[in-house]
Scaffold this active site. Sequence first.
Site, short mmCIF file in Angstrom:
data_model
loop_
_atom_site.label_atom_id
_atom_site.label_comp_id
_atom_site.label_asym_id
_atom_site.label_seq_id
_atom_site.Cartn_x
_atom_site.Cartn_y
_atom_site.Cartn_z
N LYS A 171 0.84 -1.21 0.00
CA LYS A 171 0.00 0.00 0.00
C LYS A 171 0.86 1.25 0.00
CE LYS A 171 -1.81 -0.96 4.03
NZ LYS A 171 -1.13 -2.23 4.37
N ARG A 206 -8.96 1.30 9.69
CA ARG A 206 -8.58 -0.09 9.91
C ARG A 206 -9.61 -0.84 10.72
NH1 ARG A 206 -2.74 0.56 9.39
NH2 ARG A 206 -1.73 -1.43 9.72
N ARG A 255 11.82 -6.20 4.40
CA ARG A 255 11.73 -4.73 4.29
C ARG A 255 12.81 -4.05 5.14
NH1 ARG A 255 6.14 -1.94 5.33
NH2 ARG A 255 6.25 -3.17 7.24
N ARG A 290 12.08 -2.39 10.71
CA ARG A 290 11.05 -1.91 11.63
C ARG A 290 10.87 -2.89 12.77
NH1 ARG A 290 5.86 0.02 8.14
NH2 ARG A 290 4.81 -1.18 9.76
N ARG A 339 0.21 -9.13 13.56
CA ARG A 339 -0.40 -8.08 12.71
C ARG A 339 -1.34 -8.68 11.67
NH1 ARG A 339 4.74 -5.49 10.48
NH2 ARG A 339 3.38 -4.10 9.29
P1 AP5 Z 1 5.05 -1.54 1.80
O1 AP5 Z 1 4.68 -0.69 0.65
O2 AP5 Z 1 5.86 -0.95 2.91
O3 AP5 Z 1 3.74 -2.28 2.37
P2 AP5 Z 1 2.50 -1.74 3.20
O4 AP5 Z 1 1.29 -2.40 2.68
O5 AP5 Z 1 2.51 -0.25 3.26
O6 AP5 Z 1 2.88 -2.40 4.59
P3 AP5 Z 1 2.91 -1.84 6.09
O7 AP5 Z 1 3.57 -2.92 6.91
O8 AP5 Z 1 3.53 -0.49 6.18
O9 AP5 Z 1 1.43 -1.80 6.42
P4 AP5 Z 1 0.79 -1.87 7.78
O10 AP5 Z 1 -0.59 -1.60 7.39
O11 AP5 Z 1 1.01 -3.07 8.59
O12 AP5 Z 1 1.65 -0.83 8.64
P5 AP5 Z 1 1.36 0.65 9.09
O13 AP5 Z 1 2.61 1.39 8.98
O14 AP5 Z 1 0.12 1.18 8.46
O15 AP5 Z 1 5.83 -2.83 1.22
C1 AP5 Z 1 6.32 -3.84 2.06
C2 AP5 Z 1 7.67 -4.35 1.50
O16 AP5 Z 1 7.46 -4.98 0.24
C3 AP5 Z 1 8.71 -3.26 1.25
O17 AP5 Z 1 9.98 -3.77 1.53
C4 AP5 Z 1 8.59 -2.95 -0.25
O18 AP5 Z 1 9.80 -2.49 -0.81
C5 AP5 Z 1 8.17 -4.31 -0.81
N1 AP5 Z 1 7.26 -4.23 -1.94
C6 AP5 Z 1 6.20 -3.38 -2.09
N2 AP5 Z 1 5.55 -3.65 -3.25
C7 AP5 Z 1 6.22 -4.69 -3.83
C8 AP5 Z 1 6.04 -5.44 -5.04
N3 AP5 Z 1 5.04 -5.16 -5.88
N4 AP5 Z 1 6.90 -6.45 -5.30
C9 AP5 Z 1 7.92 -6.74 -4.46
N5 AP5 Z 1 8.15 -6.07 -3.30
C10 AP5 Z 1 7.30 -5.06 -2.99
O19 AP5 Z 1 0.97 0.42 10.64
C11 AP5 Z 1 1.94 0.02 11.59
C12 AP5 Z 1 1.29 -0.01 12.98
O20 AP5 Z 1 0.82 1.31 13.32
C13 AP5 Z 1 0.06 -0.91 13.11
O21 AP5 Z 1 0.39 -2.25 13.37
C14 AP5 Z 1 -0.68 -0.23 14.27
O22 AP5 Z 1 -0.12 -0.56 15.51
C15 AP5 Z 1 -0.44 1.25 14.01
N6 AP5 Z 1 -1.49 1.84 13.16
C16 AP5 Z 1 -1.33 2.42 11.93
N7 AP5 Z 1 -2.50 2.84 11.44
C17 AP5 Z 1 -3.44 2.54 12.37
C18 AP5 Z 1 -4.85 2.71 12.43
N8 AP5 Z 1 -5.55 3.26 11.42
N9 AP5 Z 1 -5.50 2.26 13.54
C19 AP5 Z 1 -4.84 1.71 14.57
N10 AP5 Z 1 -3.50 1.50 14.57
C20 AP5 Z 1 -2.81 1.92 13.49
#
Ligand code: AP5
Length: 213
Positions: free
Chosen positions: A13, A88, A127, A160, A171
């Site tokens: 995403k 979420r 990552r 991370r 997660r």
């Molecule tokens: P990446 O693009 O980083 O993936 P992502 O979907 O953004 O993954 P996240 O882990 O950041 O999502 P998340 O929803 O768990 O975390 P968030 O930060 O929101 O890609 C992942 C990897 O794959 C990278 O290495 C990239 O290079 C590679 N890649 C990407 N596309 C590719 C492709 N096509 N082919 C090959 N490789 C590829 O949340 C973290 C924490 O924050 C949560 O657990 C929670 O505690 C808190 N939080 C955040 N938002 C909320 C909310 N709304 N409510 C409550 N808690 C929240």
Amino acid sequence: MRLIFLGPPGVGKGTQAQRLSAQQSIPKISTGDILREAVLKKTPLGVQAKSFMDSGKLVPDEVVIGIIRARLKETDSKEGFILDGFPRTVPQAQALTSMLRQDQRSIDRVLNFELSNDELVRRLSGRRSCPNCQAVYHLEYSPSQKPELCDRCGGKLIQRSDDQPETIRKRLEVYRSQTLPLIRFYEEQGVLVRIDGSGPPETVYQRVTAALG
Ligand code: AP5
């Protein structure tokens, strides 16, 4: 264009949102990035959020809803935005609907990214991110030119704290129980589009632009 990027952790995403944001000149608003910055700076929000994030749990709804309410008041979001990682939970989605409605706004499209579980774990485990400029790499799929150093700012890359195997499992479990119901929520509103998240970033991006075209 007011968009939500939905999908499990590691589906890509953030990678896709970053690119679309640059191309469309609309902000990418990531609750994960906002929370990680707060943790890094040890602000009261960061102190409150850290233990939830490190254990793979969601930060309480009222906290993230407050973050988004304030962020959407900023002028740069008036022409559109990409919400990455918010909402979420169903209460977060309901709160978003009502805060947008107050300004006669609504969500145009929700892109739901899909990928196999094995590939999600592979993407998350490999990552590496830059804590200075938030650039994201992958050891295998998109490595930095110099090992462990950010191509963009030269910062030292980190893994991370929530990308450890046990936290990844948690997660993914939290995603299934608390975020999956949002697919139905937005399907019923007729705004959900499914995006195959497999293949290289460029291929996925073509699917994104096709879905928005
Ligand atoms: P990446 O693009 O980083 O993936 P992502 O979907 O953004 O993954 P996240 O882990 O950041 O999502 P998340 O929803 O768990 O975390 P968030 O930060 O929101 O890609 C992942 C990897 O794959 C990278 O290495 C990239 O290079 C590679 N890649 C990407 N596309 C590719 C492709 N096509 N082919 C090959 N490789 C590829 O949340 C973290 C924490 O924050 C949560 O657990 C929670 O505690 C808190 N939080 C955040 N938002 C909320 C909310 N709304 N409510 C409550 N808690 C929240």
